[in-house]
Scaffold this motif. Structure first.
Motif, PDB file in Angstrom:
ATOM      1  N   ARG A 195       6.076   5.220  -7.605  1.00 54.08           N
ATOM      2  CA  ARG A 195       5.537   5.155  -6.283  1.00 54.08           C
ATOM      3  C   ARG A 195       5.931   4.250  -5.478  1.00 54.08           C
ATOM      4  O   ARG A 195       6.430   3.321  -5.793  1.00 54.08           O
ATOM      5  CB  ARG A 195       3.800   5.289  -6.587  1.00 54.08           C
ATOM      6  N   SER A 196       5.960   4.675  -3.898  1.00 56.90           N
ATOM      7  CA  SER A 196       6.414   3.697  -2.839  1.00 56.90           C
ATOM      8  C   SER A 196       5.330   2.977  -2.290  1.00 56.90           C
ATOM      9  O   SER A 196       4.263   3.552  -1.987  1.00 56.90           O
ATOM     10  CB  SER A 196       7.225   4.463  -2.007  1.00 56.90           C
ATOM     11  N   TYR A 197       5.368   1.712  -2.509  1.00 56.74           N
ATOM     12  CA  TYR A 197       4.443   0.865  -1.658  1.00 56.74           C
ATOM     13  C   TYR A 197       5.225   0.110  -0.650  1.00 56.74           C
ATOM     14  O   TYR A 197       6.381  -0.382  -0.539  1.00 56.74           O
ATOM     15  CB  TYR A 197       4.063  -0.413  -2.699  1.00 56.74           C
ATOM     16  N   TRP A 198       4.504   0.261   0.647  1.00 53.40           N
ATOM     17  CA  TRP A 198       4.964  -0.338   1.869  1.00 53.40           C
ATOM     18  C   TRP A 198       4.389  -1.907   1.927  1.00 53.40           C
ATOM     19  O   TRP A 198       3.150  -2.086   1.701  1.00 53.40           O
ATOM     20  CB  TRP A 198       4.277   0.412   3.004  1.00 53.40           C
ATOM     21  N   HIS A 199       5.376  -2.659   2.540  1.00 56.94           N
ATOM     22  CA  HIS A 199       5.041  -4.248   2.626  1.00 56.94           C
ATOM     23  C   HIS A 199       5.376  -4.469   3.982  1.00 56.94           C
ATOM     24  O   HIS A 199       6.312  -4.009   4.582  1.00 56.94           O
ATOM     25  CB  HIS A 199       5.793  -4.930   1.667  1.00 56.94           C
ATOM     26  N   ILE A 200       5.183  -5.578   4.675  1.00 53.82           N
ATOM     27  CA  ILE A 200       5.461  -6.174   5.652  1.00 53.82           C
ATOM     28  C   ILE A 200       6.070  -7.823   5.210  1.00 53.82           C
ATOM     29  O   ILE A 200       5.592  -8.566   4.405  1.00 53.82           O
ATOM     30  CB  ILE A 200       4.335  -6.654   6.741  1.00 53.82           C
ATOM     31  N   LEU A 201       7.199  -7.735   5.603  1.00 50.04           N
ATOM     32  CA  LEU A 201       8.222  -9.073   5.021  1.00 50.04           C
ATOM     33  C   LEU A 201       7.645 -10.373   5.818  1.00 50.04           C
ATOM     34  O   LEU A 201       7.426 -10.187   6.899  1.00 50.04           O
ATOM     35  CB  LEU A 201       9.648  -8.664   5.414  1.00 50.04           C
ATOM     36  N   LYS A 260       0.694  -1.099  -0.077  1.00 53.38           N
ATOM     37  CA  LYS A 260       0.172   0.071  -0.067  1.00 53.38           C
ATOM     38  C   LYS A 260       0.993   1.275  -0.056  1.00 53.38           C
ATOM     39  O   LYS A 260       1.953   1.213   0.613  1.00 53.38           O
ATOM     40  CB  LYS A 260      -0.973   0.065   0.996  1.00 53.38           C
ATOM     41  N   THR A 261       0.334   2.157  -0.701  1.00 59.55           N
ATOM     42  CA  THR A 261       1.088   3.394  -0.546  1.00 59.55           C
ATOM     43  C   THR A 261       0.701   4.223   0.563  1.00 59.55           C
ATOM     44  O   THR A 261      -0.371   3.870   1.057  1.00 59.55           O
ATOM     45  CB  THR A 261       0.762   4.393  -1.757  1.00 59.55           C
ATOM     46  N   VAL A 262       1.700   5.402   1.064  1.00 60.41           N
ATOM     47  CA  VAL A 262       1.162   5.968   2.221  1.00 60.41           C
ATOM     48  C   VAL A 262      -0.055   6.768   1.913  1.00 60.41           C
ATOM     49  O   VAL A 262      -0.961   6.831   2.899  1.00 60.41           O
ATOM     50  CB  VAL A 262       2.346   7.181   2.393  1.00 60.41           C
ATOM     51  N   SER A 263      -0.322   7.433   0.964  1.00 57.39           N
ATOM     52  CA  SER A 263      -1.751   8.008   0.581  1.00 57.39           C
ATOM     53  C   SER A 263      -2.889   6.947   0.527  1.00 57.39           C
ATOM     54  O   SER A 263      -3.959   7.432   1.094  1.00 57.39           O
ATOM     55  CB  SER A 263      -1.803   8.680  -0.817  1.00 57.39           C
ATOM     56  N   ALA A 264      -2.697   5.856   0.285  1.00 58.06           N
ATOM     57  CA  ALA A 264      -3.744   4.849   0.379  1.00 58.06           C
ATOM     58  C   ALA A 264      -3.936   4.414   1.729  1.00 58.06           C
ATOM     59  O   ALA A 264      -5.142   4.428   2.384  1.00 58.06           O
ATOM     60  CB  ALA A 264      -3.488   3.568  -0.453  1.00 58.06           C
ATOM     61  N   LEU A 292      -7.375   5.305   6.636  1.00 64.53           N
ATOM     62  CA  LEU A 292      -7.444   5.493   8.112  1.00 64.53           C
ATOM     63  C   LEU A 292      -7.792   6.983   8.675  1.00 64.53           C
ATOM     64  O   LEU A 292      -8.118   7.073   9.654  1.00 64.53           O
ATOM     65  CB  LEU A 292      -5.943   5.500   8.772  1.00 64.53           C
ATOM     66  N   GLY A 293      -8.233   7.625   7.622  1.00 66.28           N
ATOM     67  CA  GLY A 293      -8.801   8.947   7.803  1.00 66.28           C
ATOM     68  C   GLY A 293      -7.897   9.753   8.495  1.00 66.28           C
ATOM     69  O   GLY A 293      -8.417  10.626   9.505  1.00 66.28           O
ATOM     70  N   CYS A 294      -6.567   9.800   8.126  1.00 65.75           N
ATOM     71  CA  CYS A 294      -5.763  10.705   8.740  1.00 65.75           C
ATOM     72  C   CYS A 294      -4.805  11.323   7.749  1.00 65.75           C
ATOM     73  O   CYS A 294      -4.837  10.993   6.512  1.00 65.75           O
ATOM     74  CB  CYS A 294      -4.861   9.994   9.921  1.00 65.75           C
ATOM     75  N   THR A 295      -3.807  12.116   8.070  1.00 69.47           N
ATOM     76  CA  THR A 295      -2.866  12.883   7.055  1.00 69.47           C
ATOM     77  C   THR A 295      -1.993  11.812   6.839  1.00 69.47           C
ATOM     78  O   THR A 295      -1.310  11.103   7.617  1.00 69.47           O
ATOM     79  CB  THR A 295      -2.169  14.064   7.651  1.00 69.47           C
ATOM     80  N   PRO A 296      -1.319  11.769   5.454  1.00 72.82           N
ATOM     81  CA  PRO A 296      -0.027  11.067   5.107  1.00 72.82           C
ATOM     82  C   PRO A 296       1.145  11.267   6.191  1.00 72.82           C
ATOM     83  O   PRO A 296       1.830  10.324   6.293  1.00 72.82           O
ATOM     84  CB  PRO A 296       0.381  11.853   3.710  1.00 72.82           C
ATOM     85  N   ARG A 297       1.426  12.692   6.605  1.00 73.77           N
ATOM     86  CA  ARG A 297       2.462  12.765   7.553  1.00 73.77           C
ATOM     87  C   ARG A 297       2.301  11.929   8.988  1.00 73.77           C
ATOM     88  O   ARG A 297       3.122  11.488   9.266  1.00 73.77           O
ATOM     89  CB  ARG A 297       2.481  14.197   8.330  1.00 73.77           C
ATOM     90  N   THR A 298       0.920  11.809   9.199  1.00 74.53           N
ATOM     91  CA  THR A 298       0.881  10.843  10.362  1.00 74.53           C
ATOM     92  C   THR A 298       1.076   9.358  10.090  1.00 74.53           C
ATOM     93  O   THR A 298       1.685   8.708  10.796  1.00 74.53           O
ATOM     94  CB  THR A 298      -0.907  10.880  10.711  1.00 74.53           C
ATOM     95  N   VAL A 299       0.660   8.995   8.806  1.00 77.71           N
ATOM     96  CA  VAL A 299       1.197   7.561   8.281  1.00 77.71           C
ATOM     97  C   VAL A 299       2.554   7.322   8.705  1.00 77.71           C
ATOM     98  O   VAL A 299       3.070   6.405   8.905  1.00 77.71           O
ATOM     99  CB  VAL A 299       0.327   7.330   7.038  1.00 77.71           C
ATOM    100  N   TYR A 300       3.234   8.502   8.012  1.00 78.40           N
ATOM    101  CA  TYR A 300       4.779   8.034   7.820  1.00 78.40           C
ATOM    102  C   TYR A 300       5.401   8.039   9.512  1.00 78.40           C
ATOM    103  O   TYR A 300       6.225   7.396   9.491  1.00 78.40           O
ATOM    104  CB  TYR A 300       5.242   9.631   7.205  1.00 78.40           C
TER     105      TYR A 300
END
Length: 336
Positions: A62-68, A24-28, A33-41
Motif C-alpha cells: 500500500r502507498s502511504y503519502w508523507h510530507i518531507l 496516510k493512504t489515499v483511501s484514508a 475528507l468525505g470525497c473520492t480517492p480520485r479527487t484526493v489524487y
C-alpha cells in the motif's frame, strides 16, 4: 467546485499529513475528507506542483503519502485559511501603529508564515485581502512614537517605574511625571497608558501620543492587590474617569436605528417608545466623554437626565448655533 473549497480541502490534506507519523493512504484521506480517492489524487498532484514536498512510501503493498521534513518547518503548517485571513485582516487594522512594535511584530509573523507557503497559496490570500479591507479612516500617526511604545512595553513587562514628560491637553502645559505603568489600552484609534501617577497620587490615563519623552528607572513596582484594570474602566464611556452618573437620552427616529445596532456601554438599556423614539439609559463615568457622543448625533438626540449633562449639551448647541446665525438660508456650492 469553488476554488476556495478546493484550497480548503488541500489545506486539510497538508495538516493531516503533518500530524501523521506514518503517513496516510489515499483511501484514508478520502474517508477523512468525505470525497473520492480520485479527487484526493488530483489534490495531491496539485500540491506537488505547487511546491509542497510530498512523497510516497510503500508498505504492505500500500502507498502511504508523507510530507518531507515536516518537523523542520519554522512555522507549523497548521493554519487554516480563515486563520490566515484573520491575521492579514488584523495587520490591516493595525495600520494606525505602523512603525511600532505592534505592527512590525505581526508583519514579521506573516512574513515567516509566507516563507512556508507555496506561491499558489500566497496568491490566493492576496485575492482574499483584496476583498476584506479595514479601510482608510482618520487616524493618528504612531510611527514617530515607536521608541516610546517599545519602552512602555518593556516597563510594563518588567514592572519598572518610568519617568516621562507629558503634555496635558486640558492644562496646555508639560510636566514631568513618575508613573507605575499598568497597561496599554486602545480606544477609538488612540493608545492610552494606564498607571499610578506619583504626581497626582492616583491611577490616571495618559494619551501615548502626548508623551514627549520616557525613560525606565531601576525602581520596581507592583500593581496593588485587589486593583483590577477592567473594573477601573467599567463605567467609562471609553477611557475617561469620573463619578458614576446615570444618563437618560432620547433618540429620534432619524438616528434610533443606528443606536440599536451597537452595544455602546455594558450598562446600557434601550427602550422603544410608541412614537418611534428610543430611550437610552446607562451609568457612565462622568459626563465629559458621553457629551461628545451625544453631540455626534446632533438634533437626533435629546438629553433627559441628568441636568448637568442637559446644560452642558445646551451650552454647546447654543455656541454651535451662533457660528451659523448669519448664514444665508439657501447656499449653493460654487466651483472654485
Amino acid at each position: 467546485m469553488a476554488r476556495g473549497d478546493q484550497l480548503s480541502r488541500q489545506w486539510k490534506i497538508i495538516q493531516t499529513l503533518i500530524a501523521s507519523t506514518h503517513g496516510k493512504t489515499v483511501s484514508a484521506l478520502a474517508d477523512r475528507l468525505g470525497c473520492t480517492p480520485r479527487t484526493v489524487y488530483r489534490d495531491l498532484e496539485a500540491l506537488q506542483a505547487g511546491g509542497f514536498p510530498l512523497t510516497t512510501e510503500t508498505r504492505d503493498n500500500r502507498s502511504y503519502w508523507h510530507i518531507l521534513n515536516a518537523s523542520r518547518q519554522q512555522v507549523p503548517l497548521a493554519f487554516s485559511i480563515p486563520e490566515l485571513m484573520a491575521l492579514y485582516f488584523g495587520k490591516d487594522m493595525l495600520k494606525t501603529y505602523r512603525g511600532t512594535v505592534f505592527y512590525d511584530a505581526i508583519d514579521s509573523l506573516l512574513s515567516k508564515i509566507e516563507a512556508t507557503l507555496p506561491t499558489a497559496y500566497i496568491d490566493y490570500l492576496d485575492r482574499i485581502r483584496d476583498r476584506v479591507d479595514a479601510g482608510p479612516a482618520p487616524r493618528k500617526d504612531y510611527s514617530r512614537f515607536g521608541p516610546i511604545i517599545t519602552e512602555l512595553n518593556r516597563a510594563i513587562v518588567d514592572e519598572k517605574k518610568i519617568r516621562m514628560i507629558y503634555f496635558s491637553m486640558g492644562r496646555q502645559q508639560e510636566n514631568q511625571r513618575t508613573v507605575h505603568p499598568y497597561r496599554l489600552r486602545h480606544v477609538e484609534d488612540t493608545l492610552y497608558l494606564i498607571g499610578y501617577c506619583d504626581l497626582r497620587k492616583g491611577v490616571r490615563t495618559f494619551a501615548v501620543d502626548r508623551i514627549k519623552t520616557v525613560s525606565l528607572t531601576d525602581d520596581g513596582f507592583q500593581i496593588p492587590e485587589g486593583f483590577d484594570v477592567p473594573a477601573f474602566l467599567r463605567d467609562s464611556f471609553g477611557i475617561y474617569q469620573g463619578s458614576p452618573v446615570r444618563v437618560k437620552i432620547r433618540f429620534f427616529e432619524s438616528v434610533a436605528g443606528y443606536i440599536r445596532e451597537r452595544i455602546w456601554h455594558p450598562s446600557q438599556h434601550l427602550s422603544d417608545q410608541a412614537d418611534g423614539t428610543l430611550i437610552f439609559t446607562a451609568t457612565v463615568a462622568g459626563i465629559e466623554e458621553i457629551s461628545h457622543w451625544v453631540l455626534r448625533w446632533g438634533a437626533g438626540a435629546q438629553v433627559l437626565e441628568p441636568a448637568a449633562l442637559r446644560q452642558a449639551i445646551g451650552r454647546q448647541a447654543a455656541a454651535m448655533a451662533s457660528h451659523y446665525r448669519d448664514a444665508p438660508a439657501d447656499e449653493h456650492h460654487k466651483d472654485v
